[in-house]
Design a protein around this motif. Structure first.
Motif, PDB file in Angstrom:
ATOM      1  N   ARG B 284      27.335  29.350 -19.467  1.00  0.00           N
ATOM      2  CA  ARG B 284      28.565  30.046 -19.524  1.00  0.00           C
ATOM      3  C   ARG B 284      28.437  31.456 -20.430  1.00  0.00           C
ATOM      4  O   ARG B 284      28.989  31.738 -21.228  1.00  0.00           O
ATOM      5  CB  ARG B 284      29.859  29.457 -20.077  1.00  0.00           C
ATOM      6  N   ALA B 285      27.144  31.976 -20.205  1.00  0.00           N
ATOM      7  CA  ALA B 285      26.512  33.027 -21.033  1.00  0.00           C
ATOM      8  C   ALA B 285      27.405  34.508 -20.815  1.00  0.00           C
ATOM      9  O   ALA B 285      27.716  35.070 -21.838  1.00  0.00           O
ATOM     10  CB  ALA B 285      25.197  33.398 -20.659  1.00  0.00           C
ATOM     11  N   ALA B 286      27.648  34.853 -19.351  1.00  0.00           N
ATOM     12  CA  ALA B 286      28.273  35.934 -19.398  1.00  0.00           C
ATOM     13  C   ALA B 286      29.987  35.553 -19.189  1.00  0.00           C
ATOM     14  O   ALA B 286      30.322  35.180 -18.285  1.00  0.00           O
ATOM     15  CB  ALA B 286      27.991  36.468 -17.875  1.00  0.00           C
ATOM     16  N   ARG B 287      30.510  36.128 -20.329  1.00  0.00           N
ATOM     17  CA  ARG B 287      32.063  36.025 -20.383  1.00  0.00           C
ATOM     18  C   ARG B 287      32.592  37.262 -19.561  1.00  0.00           C
ATOM     19  O   ARG B 287      33.816  37.120 -19.040  1.00  0.00           O
ATOM     20  CB  ARG B 287      32.470  36.141 -21.832  1.00  0.00           C
ATOM     21  N   THR B 288      31.966  38.221 -19.453  1.00  0.00           N
ATOM     22  CA  THR B 288      32.431  39.595 -18.628  1.00  0.00           C
ATOM     23  C   THR B 288      31.365  40.012 -17.815  1.00  0.00           C
ATOM     24  O   THR B 288      30.008  39.678 -18.080  1.00  0.00           O
ATOM     25  CB  THR B 288      32.823  40.789 -19.564  1.00  0.00           C
ATOM     26  N   ALA B 289      31.550  41.051 -16.965  1.00  0.00           N
ATOM     27  CA  ALA B 289      30.491  41.869 -16.279  1.00  0.00           C
ATOM     28  C   ALA B 289      29.303  42.335 -17.201  1.00  0.00           C
ATOM     29  O   ALA B 289      28.214  42.310 -16.811  1.00  0.00           O
ATOM     30  CB  ALA B 289      31.027  42.964 -15.387  1.00  0.00           C
ATOM     31  N   ALA B 290      29.743  42.735 -18.473  1.00  0.00           N
ATOM     32  CA  ALA B 290      28.855  43.400 -19.478  1.00  0.00           C
ATOM     33  C   ALA B 290      27.590  42.005 -19.758  1.00  0.00           C
ATOM     34  O   ALA B 290      26.478  42.311 -19.921  1.00  0.00           O
ATOM     35  CB  ALA B 290      29.397  43.538 -20.489  1.00  0.00           C
ATOM     36  N   GLY B 291      28.215  40.734 -19.769  1.00  0.00           N
ATOM     37  CA  GLY B 291      27.234  39.739 -20.307  1.00  0.00           C
ATOM     38  C   GLY B 291      26.229  39.636 -18.979  1.00  0.00           C
ATOM     39  O   GLY B 291      25.000  39.453 -19.345  1.00  0.00           O
ATOM     40  N   MET B 292      26.486  39.774 -17.705  1.00  0.00           N
ATOM     41  CA  MET B 292      25.593  39.629 -16.696  1.00  0.00           C
ATOM     42  C   MET B 292      24.648  40.847 -16.893  1.00  0.00           C
ATOM     43  O   MET B 292      23.564  40.620 -16.745  1.00  0.00           O
ATOM     44  CB  MET B 292      26.625  39.832 -15.428  1.00  0.00           C
ATOM     45  N   LYS B 293      25.033  41.913 -17.194  1.00  0.00           N
ATOM     46  CA  LYS B 293      24.185  43.170 -17.432  1.00  0.00           C
ATOM     47  C   LYS B 293      23.453  43.072 -18.548  1.00  0.00           C
ATOM     48  O   LYS B 293      22.104  43.159 -18.346  1.00  0.00           O
ATOM     49  CB  LYS B 293      25.086  44.603 -17.504  1.00  0.00           C
ATOM     50  N   TYR B 294      23.515  42.505 -19.596  1.00  0.00           N
ATOM     51  CA  TYR B 294      22.700  42.277 -20.764  1.00  0.00           C
ATOM     52  C   TYR B 294      21.787  41.239 -20.318  1.00  0.00           C
ATOM     53  O   TYR B 294      20.509  41.326 -20.835  1.00  0.00           O
ATOM     54  CB  TYR B 294      23.507  41.634 -22.174  1.00  0.00           C
ATOM     55  N   LEU B 295      22.234  39.878 -19.715  1.00  0.00           N
ATOM     56  CA  LEU B 295      21.248  39.036 -19.190  1.00  0.00           C
ATOM     57  C   LEU B 295      20.072  39.629 -18.400  1.00  0.00           C
ATOM     58  O   LEU B 295      18.919  39.300 -18.552  1.00  0.00           O
ATOM     59  CB  LEU B 295      21.819  37.926 -18.657  1.00  0.00           C
ATOM     60  N   VAL B 296      20.381  40.292 -17.529  1.00  0.00           N
ATOM     61  CA  VAL B 296      19.484  41.061 -16.632  1.00  0.00           C
ATOM     62  C   VAL B 296      18.383  42.035 -17.495  1.00  0.00           C
ATOM     63  O   VAL B 296      17.368  41.999 -17.294  1.00  0.00           O
ATOM     64  CB  VAL B 296      20.098  42.168 -15.506  1.00  0.00           C
ATOM     65  N   GLU B 297      19.101  42.588 -18.416  1.00  0.00           N
ATOM     66  CA  GLU B 297      18.232  43.493 -19.174  1.00  0.00           C
ATOM     67  C   GLU B 297      17.185  42.510 -20.134  1.00  0.00           C
ATOM     68  O   GLU B 297      16.026  42.959 -20.095  1.00  0.00           O
ATOM     69  CB  GLU B 297      19.240  44.323 -20.021  1.00  0.00           C
ATOM     70  N   ARG B 312      29.114  30.272 -15.143  1.00  0.00           N
ATOM     71  CA  ARG B 312      29.625  31.662 -14.868  1.00  0.00           C
ATOM     72  C   ARG B 312      28.736  32.391 -13.999  1.00  0.00           C
ATOM     73  O   ARG B 312      27.683  32.004 -13.521  1.00  0.00           O
ATOM     74  CB  ARG B 312      29.835  32.530 -16.314  1.00  0.00           C
ATOM     75  N   MET B 313      28.925  33.640 -13.553  1.00  0.00           N
ATOM     76  CA  MET B 313      28.180  34.462 -12.744  1.00  0.00           C
ATOM     77  C   MET B 313      27.233  35.123 -13.985  1.00  0.00           C
ATOM     78  O   MET B 313      27.423  36.341 -14.324  1.00  0.00           O
ATOM     79  CB  MET B 313      29.011  35.388 -11.783  1.00  0.00           C
ATOM     80  N   ASN B 314      26.080  34.713 -14.195  1.00  0.00           N
ATOM     81  CA  ASN B 314      25.296  34.955 -15.029  1.00  0.00           C
ATOM     82  C   ASN B 314      24.109  36.110 -14.500  1.00  0.00           C
ATOM     83  O   ASN B 314      23.870  36.878 -15.450  1.00  0.00           O
ATOM     84  CB  ASN B 314      24.439  33.866 -15.661  1.00  0.00           C
ATOM     85  N   PHE B 315      23.899  35.566 -13.456  1.00  0.00           N
ATOM     86  CA  PHE B 315      22.488  36.524 -12.943  1.00  0.00           C
ATOM     87  C   PHE B 315      22.500  36.749 -11.345  1.00  0.00           C
ATOM     88  O   PHE B 315      22.799  35.901 -10.853  1.00  0.00           O
ATOM     89  CB  PHE B 315      21.270  35.644 -13.517  1.00  0.00           C
TER      90      PHE B 315
END
Lengths: 116, 651
Positions: B284-297, B312-315
């Motif tokens: 459940r890492a990405a609480r928001t779309a920003a979380g997904m962007k951070y994980l990609v980075e 969640r939609m993480n990656f």
């Protein structure tokens, strides 16, 4: 929910497999097809033996020897439930094995537009 | 002679004086002030109430109407929380608030959403949050309604999803209407769900309600996010309010999510940069779309593989570093494993064998370092065991992963010298090759049973993908199949919302309707792959979707069984050397087969099916999507593998 992969079990090194018949009994494809559904093989491996990552590996076009097949169902090393000779006889196992061997190859990926 | 007591005046005194058991969870003795409220005037021993003629009703009691009441103020408070909707099955214990919402509030912010089961109300709130990122209100009876809602609340609790629960009650025993109102009253309404809500309160004044509502909102939106519950007394709702404009709505403030300790972040970055075979696992890492962007980075900075467990939609599924299908191999080879908001870290690094003697063993290699970032370490309760088995973590940050990722990314970049960068690039190239091979393998796997009837799950998801791939779509169903992750290009946060959390059956349909409600204003095509057993828990949510014009595509994954349970029964039968052909007893949903299309049609949905020939599936989904685009919920019933019987035997 955590469903461990039977596929992993099949890939794992066998641990002291149970003795299996040296030669394969002649299998009856038709009876094997009936048994495959009746005794529940399809539940984890799919009706076309296509497998599923969450429940069980593909058995269609996944050649293993009859000896290894029987040894594994008698004493699986992974998640698969054991099937003793009391509930699946050697002849029934041979029938199921024959059914699996008889399954046709699937269509090529390139022939299916949705998968291109 | 005794004096008739006034519901609004006397109970107000009672509520101010009585110690309400609510938050403490225990019934306290009545305090003197409350006792005085019960005492007849003059200290006489006359009964509190006695039969009187209507002609003797005092003037103040004979006032029968009011322009405003307590529940009007409650609507002001709910509106201040930016609550768009409130889901509810109507009930007398909150009749005043219901009336205030639709009349005083004009049925806007919140709009009353009619649900046919409280489990549906909460399930809708669950799905709505995962699209919209803010809680939806749920209104229910504090007794029978909350009991119905309990399972769905538990799902939300396990899934770290905020739900703003408001439940009605009638605390003053002397003011309850005889009969049902007694049955629907309770000393401590929240007690039944206190194990799986983060906070609850029973306000005894309107000012108290305002403050507790703001507090509840703040608590439910603070990581780890969990449901909260307010009990509203019927007197408080129905109390005449002459000075409503003087009542103050307390401003709800938000709490910044906790970020990992700077020293721990530096240590984690050091381990990750130095690692030869690092792995990132996200649940459940990405609480928001920003979380997904951070994980990609982060993954790209390290060129490290990511295993997305799908909470969640993480990656993005087609990102070359997405290696979710190779979890076991990667974990086994890893020297550093970073777990982000994992529900089950132990289960991610151990193998468990469910045979007669249950055994387990680590799958990590010796010396592998485990790093965890999770807000779950900040909040835990004892009774329900959703915290899973204890993992031996080398570096644990009790913090929100999404809030911590930016600092971790910066620390990783600072430590990455040219030599390490070159190694990372080489690693990334190998992973890209593996990713392509995995995608090719997935496509090859999908061909097996492609033309079969009943329809294979690969074909089902393939046909759906073929119809939606050029739309702005959102898959809102639970993770009952990994074919979307294997075959679909999922690269937006709104395109997947994870699962139920608690694995409580009955989540799928209401969560999908709730998510569709949130998606409606964005014009997204909401897609729900719906399990048959799950739908039958509370199918009335399809009516809610039709009634409120919530567009939603439901495609049934109808294998006519609780198939997980079929497999469990088979396992037991095999273990016990008996009856391996009887696993259908008690686990299948056939004889008679349920006609889901007719059921959906009866509730106002467009529907087709049952479909057994895979060639018919794509066109049927296309027609259903056309109905959805007209604003209607639609359902396509698809008979899928693996059912117990061949189709020809399924009359």
């Amino acid at each position: 929910m955590s469903v461990f992969l039977l596929m992993l079990a099949l890939l794992a090194p066998p641990q002291a497999p149970a003795p299996a018949p040296a030669t394969a009994p002649r299998g009856d494809v038709g009876n094997g097809k009936v048994l495959y559904t009746k005794i529940g093989c399809y539940q984890c491996h799919g009706r076309e033996a296509q497998g599923a990552t969450a429940t069980g590996p593909r058995l269609n076009q996944n050649p293993i020897t009859y000896t290894r097949f029987v040894a594994y169902i008698r004493k699986p090393t992974g998640e698969m439930p054991p099937y003793t000779a009391k509930v699946v006889t050697d002849q029934q196992a041979a029938d199921i094995f024959a059914f699996l061997q008889s399954l046709p190859k699937p269509p090529a990926v390139d022939s299916i537009p949705l998968l291109r | 002679m005794g004096k008739r007591r006034d519901f609004s005046a006397t109970r107000r005194k009672f509520l101010k004086g009585a110690a309400v058991a609510g938050a403490a969870g225990i019934a306290r003795p009545v305090e003197p002030a409350a006792a005085a409220a019960f005492a007849p005037p003059g200290g006489a021993t006359a009964p509190i109430q006695e039969a009187r003629s209507e002609s003797s009703i005092p003037a103040e009691v004979d006032v029968l109407t009011t322009e405003h009441c307590g529940s009007d103020f409650m609507v002001d408070v709910l509106r201040s929380l930016d609550m768009e909707y409130i889901c509810s099955n109507p009930g007398s214990s909150f009749r005043a608030l219901h009336e205030s919402i639709v009349n005083y509030g004009g049925n806007q912010k919140p709009e009353f959403i009619t649900c046919l089961h409280e489990e549906s109300s909460v399930g809708m709130a669950h799905g709505y949050f995962k699209i919209e990122g803010k809680p939806l209100g749920v209104l229910a009876h504090g007794t029978v309604g909350l009991q119905h809602a309990a399972m769905a609340i538990y799902n939300a609790y396990c899934d770290r999803v905020p739900v703003f629960m408001v439940v009605g009650n009638t605390i003053d025993a002397t003011m309850r209407r005889p009969g049902v109102e007694w049955l629907h009253s309770v000393q401590d309404a929240a007690s039944i769900v206190r194990d799986f809500v983060k906070w609850d309160d029973t306000p005894i004044s309107l000012a108290h309600f305002a403050e507790s509502a703001a507090r509840a909102y703040k608590i439910t939106m603070t990581a780890p996010m969990e449901p909260v519950l307010l009990v509203i007394d019927s007197e408080l709702q129905e109390r005449p309010l002459s000075d409503k404009d003087k009542m103050r709505v307390v401003r709800a403030t938000r709490t910044s999510p906790p970020q990992g300790d700077s020293g721990a972040i530096a240590e984690a970055a050091k381990l990750l940069v130095a690692a030869q075979t690092p792995v990132i696992i996200a649940d459940r890492a990405a609480r928001t779309a920003a979380g997904m962007k951070y994980l990609v980075e982060l993954a790209e900075a390290l060129q490290a593989p990511v295993i997305d467990q799908g909470g969640r939609m993480n990656f993005p599924t087609r990102h070359a570093l997405n290696q979710s299908g190779r979890a076991r191999a990667l974990v086994s080879d890893a020297d550093v494993i970073l777990g982000l908001e994992l529900t089950d870290f132990w289960g991610s690094v151990n193998a468990f064998r469910d045979q007669m003697h249950r055994t387990s063993r680590p799958i990590t290699k010796a010396g592998a370092k485990l790093i965890s970032i999770t807000a779950g370490d900040l909040y835990m309760k004892s009774n329900y065991q959703d915290f899973e088995r204890y993992p031996e973590i080398d570096l644990a940050m009790a913090a929100d992963a999404e809030a911590t990722l930016p600092a971790l990314i910066e620390a990783v970049k600072r430590l990455t010298n040219p030599d390490r960068k070159k190694i990372f690039q080489e690693r990334g190239a190998k992973l890209a090759t593996a990713h392509k091979a995995a995608l090719d393998q997935s496509k090859a796997d999908a061909t097996y049973g492609w033309d079969a009837s009943p329809i294979s799950t690969a074909r089902l998801f393939g046909e759906v993908w073929g119809q939606i791939r050029n739309e702005d779509w959102s898959l809102v169903s639970s993770t009952q199949s990994n074919w979307p992750a294997r075959l679909w290009n999922i690269d937006k946060y709104s395109q997947f919302i994870g699962g139920s959390g608690g694995a409580g059956v009955g989540y799928g349909a209401p969560a999908a309707v709730g998510a569709a409600l949130a998606n409606r204003k964005y014009g997204r095509l909401t897609v729900n792959i719906q399990n048959d057993g799950d739908l039958m828990y509370a199918p009335g949510v399809l009516w809610t979707a039709a009634h409120h014009r919530i567009p939603l595509l439901n495609v049934m994954h109808n294998n006519r069984a609780y198939h997980q349970e079929v497999m469990h029964l088979q396992r037991m039968a095999s273990r016990h050397n008996r009856g391996i052909d009887r696993a259908a007893i008690g686990t299948t949903i056939d004889d008679p087969n349920i006609d889901y299309a007719k059921m959906a049609q009866s509730m106002g949905c467009y529907a087709e099916g049952p479909i057994t020939d895979p060639k018919d599936l794509g066109p049927a989904i296309g027609r259903a999507i056309a109905a959805v685009k007209r604003g209607q919920p639609a359902l396509v019933d698809v008979v899928t593998q693996p059912p117990m019987k061949p189709v020809e035997e399924m009359s």
